[in-house]
Design an enzyme around this catalytic site. Sequence first.
Site, short mmCIF file in Angstrom:
data_model
loop_
_atom_site.label_atom_id
_atom_site.label_comp_id
_atom_site.label_asym_id
_atom_site.label_seq_id
_atom_site.Cartn_x
_atom_site.Cartn_y
_atom_site.Cartn_z
N GLY A 113 0.49 -1.25 0.01
CA GLY A 113 -0.03 -0.04 -0.04
C GLY A 113 1.05 1.20 0.07
O GLY A 113 0.13 2.51 -0.07
N CYS A 114 2.15 0.94 0.22
CA CYS A 114 2.97 2.28 0.24
C CYS A 114 3.36 2.54 -1.41
O CYS A 114 3.88 1.78 -2.13
CB CYS A 114 4.23 1.82 0.93
SG CYS A 114 5.47 3.36 1.01
N ARG A 115 3.12 3.94 -1.73
CA ARG A 115 3.18 4.19 -3.24
C ARG A 115 4.68 4.77 -3.47
O ARG A 115 5.38 4.92 -2.41
CB ARG A 115 2.53 5.17 -3.59
CG ARG A 115 1.12 4.71 -3.77
CD ARG A 115 0.16 5.99 -4.29
NE ARG A 115 -0.83 5.96 -3.22
CZ ARG A 115 -1.23 7.25 -2.93
NH1 ARG A 115 -0.93 8.41 -3.36
NH2 ARG A 115 -1.96 7.34 -1.93
#
Length: 115
Positions: A113-115
């Site tokens: 979920g970390c871009r």
Amino acid sequence: MSETPRKLLVDGRELALDEAGYLRDREQWNEAVATALAAADGFALGDAHWELIGFLRAHYARYQHLPTVALLARAAARELGPEKGDITYFYELFPRGPGRQLFRYAGLPKPSGCR
């Protein structure tokens, strides 16, 4: 065409980083590596940063999985106090995003979920 692996030089050792700048080999992590990763970002680590880095590393060692930032904040609130378990506090210390900075500097993989 494949991308050239990124590298970080720390204490005369060349460490491989993935395309997002996270350590490829977590066993190579130490405080000098964290300091070098932060310095490469133009960032300096203080006592409050080290407290959260240590807390995250201990949490990961205990549970063997990456928590979401929200779950990590709740755990920090229980163990370090409510003022340190606030997402706002995490972002004050790691303004580019805890997943982007805290997890990288702690030598852990990029959270989902970390871009």
